[in-house]
Motif scaffolding. Structure first.
Motif, mmCIF file in Angstrom:
data_model
loop_
_atom_site.group_PDB
_atom_site.id
_atom_site.type_symbol
_atom_site.label_atom_id
_atom_site.label_comp_id
_atom_site.label_asym_id
_atom_site.label_seq_id
_atom_site.Cartn_x
_atom_site.Cartn_y
_atom_site.Cartn_z
ATOM 1 N N ASP A 1 -39.483 -60.102 -73.136
ATOM 2 C CA ASP A 1 -39.121 -58.829 -74.385
ATOM 3 C C ASP A 1 -40.516 -58.324 -74.668
ATOM 4 O O ASP A 1 -40.623 -56.936 -74.780
ATOM 5 C CB ASP A 1 -38.512 -59.389 -75.351
ATOM 6 C CG ASP A 1 -37.185 -59.890 -75.011
ATOM 7 O OD1 ASP A 1 -36.686 -59.576 -73.889
ATOM 8 O OD2 ASP A 1 -36.360 -60.916 -75.752
ATOM 9 N N ALA A 2 -41.397 -58.826 -75.124
ATOM 10 C CA ALA A 2 -42.771 -58.226 -75.598
ATOM 11 C C ALA A 2 -43.252 -57.459 -74.232
ATOM 12 O O ALA A 2 -43.956 -56.143 -74.732
ATOM 13 C CB ALA A 2 -43.812 -59.357 -75.985
ATOM 14 N N GLN A 3 -43.109 -57.637 -72.979
ATOM 15 C CA GLN A 3 -43.867 -57.174 -71.804
ATOM 16 C C GLN A 3 -42.963 -55.712 -71.823
ATOM 17 O O GLN A 3 -43.563 -54.675 -71.457
ATOM 18 C CB GLN A 3 -43.663 -57.786 -70.728
ATOM 19 C CG GLN A 3 -44.244 -57.165 -69.372
ATOM 20 C CD GLN A 3 -45.720 -56.845 -69.690
ATOM 21 O OE1 GLN A 3 -46.693 -57.656 -70.456
ATOM 22 N NE2 GLN A 3 -46.478 -55.925 -68.748
ATOM 23 N N ILE A 4 -41.681 -55.960 -71.825
ATOM 24 C CA ILE A 4 -40.960 -54.542 -71.724
ATOM 25 C C ILE A 4 -40.872 -53.651 -72.970
ATOM 26 O O ILE A 4 -41.178 -52.518 -72.566
ATOM 27 C CB ILE A 4 -39.265 -54.988 -71.640
ATOM 28 C CG1 ILE A 4 -39.039 -55.980 -70.605
ATOM 29 C CG2 ILE A 4 -38.296 -54.063 -72.021
ATOM 30 C CD1 ILE A 4 -37.595 -56.643 -70.355
ATOM 31 N N GLN A 5 -41.311 -54.115 -74.105
ATOM 32 C CA GLN A 5 -41.673 -53.391 -75.304
ATOM 33 C C GLN A 5 -42.722 -52.865 -75.104
ATOM 34 O O GLN A 5 -43.089 -51.406 -75.251
ATOM 35 C CB GLN A 5 -41.622 -54.356 -76.552
ATOM 36 C CG GLN A 5 -41.596 -53.368 -77.969
ATOM 37 C CD GLN A 5 -40.641 -52.658 -78.121
ATOM 38 O OE1 GLN A 5 -39.409 -52.633 -77.605
ATOM 39 N NE2 GLN A 5 -40.648 -51.286 -78.758
ATOM 40 N N ARG A 6 -43.661 -53.348 -74.470
ATOM 41 C CA ARG A 6 -45.179 -52.563 -74.195
ATOM 42 C C ARG A 6 -44.914 -51.708 -73.248
ATOM 43 O O ARG A 6 -45.493 -50.483 -73.186
ATOM 44 C CB ARG A 6 -46.265 -53.470 -73.788
ATOM 45 C CG ARG A 6 -46.774 -54.510 -74.922
ATOM 46 C CD ARG A 6 -47.960 -55.278 -74.465
ATOM 47 N NE ARG A 6 -47.561 -56.341 -73.456
ATOM 48 C CZ ARG A 6 -47.515 -57.436 -73.595
ATOM 49 N NH1 ARG A 6 -47.132 -58.107 -74.816
ATOM 50 N NH2 ARG A 6 -47.139 -58.206 -72.739
ATOM 51 N N LEU A 7 -44.181 -51.776 -72.231
ATOM 52 C CA LEU A 7 -44.152 -50.834 -71.084
ATOM 53 C C LEU A 7 -43.289 -49.569 -71.551
ATOM 54 O O LEU A 7 -43.636 -48.428 -71.161
ATOM 55 C CB LEU A 7 -43.205 -51.447 -69.939
ATOM 56 C CG LEU A 7 -43.895 -52.572 -69.019
ATOM 57 C CD1 LEU A 7 -42.943 -53.045 -68.193
ATOM 58 C CD2 LEU A 7 -45.135 -51.998 -68.285
ATOM 59 N N LEU B 1 -36.635 -69.890 -73.482
ATOM 60 C CA LEU B 1 -36.560 -68.946 -74.531
ATOM 61 C C LEU B 1 -37.894 -68.400 -74.755
ATOM 62 O O LEU B 1 -38.137 -67.319 -75.014
ATOM 63 C CB LEU B 1 -36.152 -69.919 -75.844
ATOM 64 C CG LEU B 1 -34.788 -70.249 -76.040
ATOM 65 C CD1 LEU B 1 -34.627 -71.116 -77.066
ATOM 66 C CD2 LEU B 1 -33.768 -69.215 -75.978
ATOM 67 N N ALA B 2 -38.953 -69.494 -74.537
ATOM 68 C CA ALA B 2 -40.299 -68.762 -74.468
ATOM 69 C C ALA B 2 -40.796 -67.618 -73.336
ATOM 70 O O ALA B 2 -41.201 -66.727 -73.631
ATOM 71 C CB ALA B 2 -41.358 -69.940 -74.260
ATOM 72 N N GLU B 3 -39.857 -67.909 -72.297
ATOM 73 C CA GLU B 3 -40.236 -66.929 -71.194
ATOM 74 C C GLU B 3 -39.399 -65.767 -71.529
ATOM 75 O O GLU B 3 -39.906 -64.401 -71.361
ATOM 76 C CB GLU B 3 -39.807 -67.333 -70.004
ATOM 77 C CG GLU B 3 -39.693 -66.471 -68.623
ATOM 78 C CD GLU B 3 -41.376 -66.267 -68.280
ATOM 79 O OE1 GLU B 3 -41.407 -65.444 -67.737
ATOM 80 O OE2 GLU B 3 -42.155 -67.164 -68.642
#
Length: 220
Positions: A172-178, A165-167
């Motif tokens: 998700d945060a990394q995808i949002q930044r990209l 879940l943490a991963e």
């Protein structure tokens, strides 16, 4: 194996979700707190009162003792504070003994007549959360070792689930930044570059420097 009284206590604890004796402990602790507040208030009142009013003047006169005076000419009774403290301590000890004696009786009576089960009833009591509970048949293959292994496996599975879940949250945060690098802000159009357009695409799309890769006519 637990005796009948222990089984009764276990059953009542499971039903109430707290041990029966804890209720009586809370009552006794509350009474003791009130007792200590009373003695503290009494001590404060006696300490702030004039020792002469409390009878120390008569005591000194009966003992033919000379009353000392302070710099302001007020009478001073050095024994007053000590006698008040000793008297409060004796009163507190006396009241504690009375509370212990009487509330011990309350505890015994309550455990025997209120927080208890009628004789031979405990074996026939079924709590609400046991309704419609299906008890599986005895399985000789289930041993303490196998149960411990399953318990360890469950703990490790829960740890793995938490890590996944943490991963997932980090991904998700990394995808949002990209996506924010490719998606231009609302109201911004990626038009073909002309001779007067900025030469650097990042300047034209400050919030999404790589939006020209997907939102320009050439990219489409």
């Amino acid at each position: 194996m637990a005796n009948a009284k222990q089984q009764e206590n276990l059953l009542l604890t499971e039903h109430f979700t707290w041990p029966p004796i804890s209720l009586l402990d809370e009552i006794i602790n509350t009474v003791n707190e009130v007792l200590y507040k009373c003695t503290d208030t009494l001590e404060s009142g006696l300490s702030s009162a004039d020792p002469a009013v409390l009878g120390f003047a008569q005591k000194y006169a009966a003992e033919n003792r000379v009353v000392e005076k302070d710099e302001d000419g007020r009478q001073v009774y050095p024994d007053a504070k000590l006698e008040i403290e000793e008297g409060i301590l004796k009163l507190e000890t006396l009241m504690e003994g009375a509370v212990d004696k009487n509330f011990d009786r309350l505890e015994i009576w309550t455990l025997r007549n209120v927080l208890c089960l009628p004789q031979d009833v405990g074996e026939w009591v079924r709590l609400g959360h046991y309704e419609n509970l299906t008890i599986p048949p005895d399985n000789p293959s289930i041993t303490p070792e196998s149960l411990n292994a399953l318990r360890r496996k469950l703990v490790e599975t829960q740890k793995l689930h938490t890590a996944l879940l943490a991963e997932k949250t980090r991904n998700d945060a990394q995808i949002q930044r990209l996506r924010s690098l490719l998606q231009p802000s609302p109201g911004t159009k990626c038009e073909p570059r002309s001779s007067t357009s900025p030469s650097n695409p990042a300047q034209a799309n400050g919030n999404a420097p790589f939006a020209f890769l997907t939102h320009t006519p050439a990219a489409q």
